[in-house]
Design a protein around this motif. Structure first.
Motif, PDB file in Angstrom:
ATOM      1  N   ILE A 117      38.651  42.809  34.099  1.00  0.00           N
ATOM      2  CA  ILE A 117      37.838  41.752  34.708  1.00  0.00           C
ATOM      3  C   ILE A 117      38.726  40.729  35.410  1.00  0.00           C
ATOM      4  O   ILE A 117      38.401  40.243  36.501  1.00  0.00           O
ATOM      5  CB  ILE A 117      36.974  41.071  33.625  1.00  0.00           C
ATOM      6  N   ARG A 118      39.872  40.426  34.791  1.00  0.00           N
ATOM      7  CA  ARG A 118      40.812  39.498  35.442  1.00  0.00           C
ATOM      8  C   ARG A 118      41.327  40.072  36.760  1.00  0.00           C
ATOM      9  O   ARG A 118      41.477  39.354  37.748  1.00  0.00           O
ATOM     10  CB  ARG A 118      41.988  39.231  34.486  1.00  0.00           C
ATOM     11  N   GLY A 119      41.574  41.379  36.779  1.00  0.00           N
ATOM     12  CA  GLY A 119      42.033  42.003  38.013  1.00  0.00           C
ATOM     13  C   GLY A 119      40.987  41.958  39.114  1.00  0.00           C
ATOM     14  O   GLY A 119      41.334  41.946  40.305  1.00  0.00           O
ATOM     15  N   LEU A 120      39.723  41.937  38.728  1.00  0.00           N
ATOM     16  CA  LEU A 120      38.641  41.841  39.723  1.00  0.00           C
ATOM     17  C   LEU A 120      38.338  40.397  40.111  1.00  0.00           C
ATOM     18  O   LEU A 120      37.349  40.145  40.803  1.00  0.00           O
ATOM     19  CB  LEU A 120      37.367  42.496  39.162  1.00  0.00           C
ATOM     20  N   LYS A 121      39.145  39.471  39.631  1.00  0.00           N
ATOM     21  CA  LYS A 121      39.023  38.044  39.990  1.00  0.00           C
ATOM     22  C   LYS A 121      37.800  37.373  39.382  1.00  0.00           C
ATOM     23  O   LYS A 121      37.408  36.292  39.819  1.00  0.00           O
ATOM     24  CB  LYS A 121      38.994  37.852  41.519  1.00  0.00           C
ATOM     25  N   PHE A 122      37.167  38.025  38.371  1.00  0.00           N
ATOM     26  CA  PHE A 122      36.045  37.369  37.722  1.00  0.00           C
ATOM     27  C   PHE A 122      36.503  36.324  36.701  1.00  0.00           C
ATOM     28  O   PHE A 122      35.694  35.547  36.216  1.00  0.00           O
ATOM     29  CB  PHE A 122      35.150  38.399  37.027  1.00  0.00           C
ATOM     30  N   ILE A 123      37.768  36.386  36.327  1.00  0.00           N
ATOM     31  CA  ILE A 123      38.364  35.359  35.482  1.00  0.00           C
ATOM     32  C   ILE A 123      39.379  34.620  36.335  1.00  0.00           C
ATOM     33  O   ILE A 123      40.387  35.199  36.735  1.00  0.00           O
ATOM     34  CB  ILE A 123      39.052  35.964  34.247  1.00  0.00           C
ATOM     35  N   PRO A 124      39.139  33.354  36.680  1.00  0.00           N
ATOM     36  CA  PRO A 124      40.064  32.640  37.576  1.00  0.00           C
ATOM     37  C   PRO A 124      41.427  32.436  36.941  1.00  0.00           C
ATOM     38  O   PRO A 124      41.551  32.262  35.723  1.00  0.00           O
ATOM     39  CB  PRO A 124      39.348  31.301  37.818  1.00  0.00           C
ATOM     40  N   ALA A 125      42.454  32.462  37.761  1.00  0.00           N
ATOM     41  CA  ALA A 125      43.816  32.277  37.271  1.00  0.00           C
ATOM     42  C   ALA A 125      44.013  30.893  36.671  1.00  0.00           C
ATOM     43  O   ALA A 125      44.863  30.706  35.797  1.00  0.00           O
ATOM     44  CB  ALA A 125      44.808  32.511  38.401  1.00  0.00           C
ATOM     45  N   ALA A 126      43.238  29.940  37.125  1.00  0.00           N
ATOM     46  CA  ALA A 126      43.378  28.574  36.619  1.00  0.00           C
ATOM     47  C   ALA A 126      42.730  28.379  35.251  1.00  0.00           C
ATOM     48  O   ALA A 126      42.926  27.341  34.625  1.00  0.00           O
ATOM     49  CB  ALA A 126      42.767  27.577  37.611  1.00  0.00           C
ATOM     50  N   ARG A 127      41.982  29.379  34.773  1.00  0.00           N
ATOM     51  CA  ARG A 127      41.341  29.287  33.459  1.00  0.00           C
ATOM     52  C   ARG A 127      41.568  30.593  32.686  1.00  0.00           C
ATOM     53  O   ARG A 127      40.665  31.433  32.584  1.00  0.00           O
ATOM     54  CB  ARG A 127      39.847  28.994  33.597  1.00  0.00           C
ATOM     55  N   PRO A 128      42.762  30.769  32.132  1.00  0.00           N
ATOM     56  CA  PRO A 128      43.116  32.039  31.457  1.00  0.00           C
ATOM     57  C   PRO A 128      42.802  32.074  29.967  1.00  0.00           C
ATOM     58  O   PRO A 128      43.388  32.881  29.250  1.00  0.00           O
ATOM     59  CB  PRO A 128      44.621  32.114  31.698  1.00  0.00           C
ATOM     60  N   SER A 129      41.916  31.226  29.475  1.00  0.00           N
ATOM     61  CA  SER A 129      41.684  31.155  28.029  1.00  0.00           C
ATOM     62  C   SER A 129      41.149  32.470  27.465  1.00  0.00           C
ATOM     63  O   SER A 129      41.504  32.862  26.345  1.00  0.00           O
ATOM     64  CB  SER A 129      40.708  30.017  27.716  1.00  0.00           C
ATOM     65  N   VAL A 130      40.282  33.159  28.214  1.00  0.00           N
ATOM     66  CA  VAL A 130      39.742  34.435  27.740  1.00  0.00           C
ATOM     67  C   VAL A 130      40.857  35.458  27.582  1.00  0.00           C
ATOM     68  O   VAL A 130      40.910  36.218  26.606  1.00  0.00           O
ATOM     69  CB  VAL A 130      38.661  34.948  28.703  1.00  0.00           C
ATOM     70  N   MET A 131      41.777  35.473  28.553  1.00  0.00           N
ATOM     71  CA  MET A 131      42.919  36.380  28.469  1.00  0.00           C
ATOM     72  C   MET A 131      43.764  36.071  27.235  1.00  0.00           C
ATOM     73  O   MET A 131      44.179  36.971  26.505  1.00  0.00           O
ATOM     74  CB  MET A 131      43.771  36.260  29.730  1.00  0.00           C
ATOM     75  N   LEU A 132      44.022  34.809  26.996  1.00  0.00           N
ATOM     76  CA  LEU A 132      44.831  34.424  25.841  1.00  0.00           C
ATOM     77  C   LEU A 132      44.143  34.816  24.537  1.00  0.00           C
ATOM     78  O   LEU A 132      44.793  35.291  23.594  1.00  0.00           O
ATOM     79  CB  LEU A 132      45.086  32.914  25.867  1.00  0.00           C
TER      80      LEU A 132
END
Length: 553
Positions: free
Chosen positions: A383-398
């Motif tokens: 989802i991050r690669g598809l830009k649905f998770i903005p780089a400025a808000r990476p909390s879901v990734m973390l």
């Protein structure tokens, strides 16, 4: 194992103490320690390397690059601000070798230049600018328009905006835009720390209130039961062979004859093939077994002591007669008793619990959770690669990364404590030896049946049956002093534990178990006479009572 279930079942006190410790440490770490840890890590990686940039830590914990000036005379740095049209200087403290300065004022937008900002105060919201009445420079009064309304002007307040519960990070190496971190993204980390400390603390608490310590006690009792089932030894024998070295020496000094009789029984039960063959050739089986034991016992105790005889000779025979798994259980059980004496020695008890309970029961569950966490991480990365998770808000990734880290760490610990599988060649050798032994027994039984069949004529039928009855009586009498006695005692003890409150239940349980014991004893062959040990009831000693009387807990 199941007989200990009710005795060691956790109560509401165990759950309450554990949950209280977990929640208290988790919340404290999440709101107080996590911001400092993350801020310290980011500052160590992204602090300005140019000495001309003045990085200041303000009174409210915010770290930001400042609009500082330097005193040409002293070299000290300060922040110049206007208060009521008067300029004031806010001095900055500095420690030699430190890359940060310190100010005794809260952060304001007029103090910072917005190049570097590290704000990990999740309890406060920030506003970049606010609306305030425009002040006439001459009258020093708010300006009013033609409609009589106060003219509002945008005044800088904090210099950046964020909500409560958010962390604000900005520096050139992370890009032009600021990064907003939600504190919940690190909740998994706080849970890990709370769980770790909760388990460690309840390991050291008494079993009456400690959740994990009670599980340790339960597993020690279960391990003793497993050793008894795998070896056929009675309760006293298992207690002696698994007793701590120091306690064992003390117990031997007080009860040498009892220890010698216990060891004689173990010696007879653990005869290797060459000893069994030698005994059969010499005819007087019991006398030869006991003579061999006395010679070995007296000689080795004089050289290496009673402890050396148990830990080397007797343990070696147990491992050879049964398996490495049984010997591993004995060694782990003996080491875990150190935890009973000193609660801070948690590692031996943890190894016993993990190796003989957790990994056996939950290994597949842990592996499944690890794969599930990996699946979640893959989805989040996609989802991050598809830009649905903005780089400025990476909390879901973390959050996903920390979740997978937790599950993989749990999987690593489980694998670390998993017992190694026995080598295939050793297993085949044991199977071969067992097959030879069974073949020998079957051959003997076939010869007996041939002799019986030869005597089963019409005239000799009664005589043959009478002889068979006499032989069976002799076998039962031979087995009664050893195999049947131990097995019956073991089954009766379990029955008493389950039905202690009802005498009728005890009688019923013994009545139910007795036929199986006799059948199994007769089915196991005629080796009972070669392993018979005289053992008087007067030698049954309460080990715990003696240790307690001698000053041992």
């Amino acid at each position: 194992m199941s007989s200990h279930g009710s005795q060691y079942k956790p109560t509401i006190v165990h759950y309450g103490v554990f949950i209280f410790i977990l929640v208290a440490i988790m919340v404290s770490f999440h709101y107080f320690a996590t911001p400092s840890v993350i801020r310290g890590f980011l500052l160590s990686q992204f602090h300005p390397e140019d000495e001309k940039v003045t990085l200041v830590k303000y009174k409210d914990g915010v770290v930001a690059s400042s609009k500082a000036e330097e005193d040409k005379t002293t070299g000290d740095r300060f922040i110049k601000v206007k208060v009521d049209d008067k300029e004031e200087k806010i001095p900055l403290r500095h420690t030699k070798g430190d890359f940060m300065y310190y100010a005794d004022v809260p952060v304001k937008g007029e103090y910072i230049n917005k190049e570097f900002i590290f704000d990990f105060d999740g309890f406060s919201a920030r506003e970049e600018k606010v609306s305030a009445p425009k002040i006439d420079p001459v009258t020093k009064q708010p300006e009013v328009n033609e409609q009589g309304k106060v003219v509002l002007a945008s005044v800088e307040k904090d210099g950046y905006s964020k909500k409560t519960g958010e962390w604000y990070v900005k520096c050139p190496k992370l890009g032009e835009e600021a990064i907003m971190l939600e504190s919940w993204g690190f909740s998994i980390l706080a849970f890990d720390v709370g769980m770790l400390f909760g388990m460690i603390l309840t390991m050291m608490l008494p079993p009456s209130i400690g959740f994990i310590s009670q599980k340790f006690e339960r597993e020690m009792a279960n391990t003793k039961t497993k050793i008894r089932l795998n070896t056929g030894f009675n309760k006293e024998t298992v207690e002696i062979i698994a007793l701590r070295d120091g306690d064992f020496e003390k117990f031997y000094n007080d009860n040498p004859n009892f220890i010698k009789q216990i060891f004689a029984k173990v010696w007879a039960r653990t005869q290797p093939d060459h000893e069994i063959a030698a005994v059969k050739q010499q005819g007087s089986s019991m006398a030869n077994v006991m003579a061999a034991f006395r010679n070995a016992f007296d000689a080795e105790v004089q050289v290496s002591g009673i402890l050396g005889f148990r830990n080397e000779t007797l343990y070696g025979r147990i491992q050879e007669s049964y398996s490495e798994a049984v010997m591993t259980e004995i060694e782990n059980l003996k080491a875990a008793q150190d935890w009973q004496k000193a609660r801070w020695k948690i590692m031996p008890a943890l190894r016993l619990y993990m190796a003989h309970h957790f990994t056996e029961r939950y290994a597949n569950n842990v592996t499944g959770f690890a794969y599930g966490g990996a699946a979640i991480l893959i989805i989040v990365v996609g989802i991050r690669g598809l830009k649905f998770i903005p780089a400025a808000r990476p909390s879901v990734m973390l959050w996903a990364i920390l979740l997978e880290f937790t599950l993989l760490a749990l999987m690593a610990v489980s694998l670390f404590y998993t017992e190694e599988e026995e080598r295939m060649d050793k297993m085949l050798k044991k199977m071969e030896d067992s097959g030879k032994s069974q073949l020998s027994s079957l051959k003997g039984m076939a010869e007996d049946m041939t002799r019986v069949a030869a005597g089963l004529g019409e005239e000799g039928l009664g005589v043959a049956m009478k002889q068979m009855s006499t032989d069976m009586g002799k076998i039962a009498k031979t087995l009664a002093d050893d195999m049947m006695a131990d097995a019956i005692r073991s089954r009766v003890e379990e029955a008493v534990e389950r039905h202690l409150a009802n005498e009728e239940d005890i009688k019923a349980a013994v009545k139910e178990a007795l036929p199986d014991v006799i059948i199994n004893a007769l089915r196991n062959g005629t080796g009972g006479s070669a392993r018979q040990i005289e053992h008087s009831d007067s030698n049954e000693i309460d080990i715990d009572a003696i240790l307690a009387a001698s000053g041992q807990e």
